[in-house]
Motif scaffolding. Structure first.
Motif, short mmCIF file in Angstrom:
data_model
loop_
_atom_site.label_atom_id
_atom_site.label_comp_id
_atom_site.label_asym_id
_atom_site.label_seq_id
_atom_site.Cartn_x
_atom_site.Cartn_y
_atom_site.Cartn_z
N HIS A 177 0.83 -1.20 0.00
CA HIS A 177 0.00 0.00 0.00
C HIS A 177 0.88 1.26 0.00
N LEU A 178 1.90 1.29 0.84
CA LEU A 178 2.79 2.44 0.88
C LEU A 178 3.55 2.63 -0.43
N ALA A 179 3.94 1.53 -1.05
CA ALA A 179 4.64 1.62 -2.33
C ALA A 179 3.74 2.19 -3.42
N VAL A 180 2.49 1.78 -3.44
CA VAL A 180 1.55 2.30 -4.44
C VAL A 180 1.31 3.79 -4.22
N ARG A 181 1.18 4.20 -2.96
CA ARG A 181 0.99 5.62 -2.68
C ARG A 181 2.20 6.44 -3.11
N ALA A 182 3.40 5.93 -2.87
CA ALA A 182 4.61 6.64 -3.30
C ALA A 182 4.71 6.68 -4.82
N LEU A 183 4.33 5.60 -5.46
CA LEU A 183 4.34 5.55 -6.92
C LEU A 183 3.40 6.60 -7.50
N THR A 184 2.22 6.71 -6.92
CA THR A 184 1.24 7.69 -7.39
C THR A 184 1.73 9.12 -7.15
N ALA A 185 2.33 9.35 -6.02
CA ALA A 185 2.74 10.70 -5.65
C ALA A 185 4.04 11.14 -6.31
N HIS A 186 5.00 10.22 -6.47
CA HIS A 186 6.34 10.60 -6.90
C HIS A 186 6.79 10.02 -8.24
N GLY A 187 6.13 8.98 -8.70
CA GLY A 187 6.56 8.33 -9.94
C GLY A 187 7.48 7.16 -9.67
N LEU A 188 7.72 6.40 -10.71
CA LEU A 188 8.49 5.15 -10.57
C LEU A 188 9.98 5.38 -10.30
N ALA A 189 10.55 6.45 -10.83
CA ALA A 189 12.00 6.64 -10.72
C ALA A 189 12.43 7.27 -9.40
N HIS A 190 11.50 7.66 -8.56
CA HIS A 190 11.85 8.31 -7.30
C HIS A 190 12.49 7.29 -6.34
N PRO A 191 13.54 7.68 -5.63
CA PRO A 191 14.22 6.73 -4.72
C PRO A 191 13.31 6.17 -3.63
N LEU A 210 9.05 -0.25 -2.98
CA LEU A 210 8.78 -1.42 -3.81
C LEU A 210 9.67 -2.59 -3.41
N ALA A 211 10.93 -2.30 -3.10
CA ALA A 211 11.83 -3.35 -2.64
C ALA A 211 11.37 -3.93 -1.31
#
Length: 59
Positions: free
Chosen positions: A13-27, A33-34
């Motif tokens: 859930h946290l990874a999906v929220r970060a993906l939505t907010a920052h994009g895939l390339a964000h550290p 995701l890891a």
């Protein structure tokens, strides 16, 4: 054992929220995701399959 699944779901859930907010390339997204994949692998190793998606029956 439900603890491992709860950890995996929270990490996903946290990874999906970060993906939505920052994009895939964000550290942060990459780190989350890891963490999500590691948590899912640990749940799987402990005997709890953690599918990415629920299978739907064909009607």
């Amino acid at each position: 054992m439900p603890h491992h699944i709860r950890v995996a779901r929270t990490a996903q859930h946290l990874a999906v929220r970060a993906l939505t907010a920052h994009g895939l390339a964000h550290p942060l997204t990459l780190a989350l995701l890891a963490a999500a994949s590691t948590a899912a692998a640990r749940a799987w190793d402990r005997g709890h399959p953690y599918p990415a998606q629920k299978a739907r029956r064909a009607r």
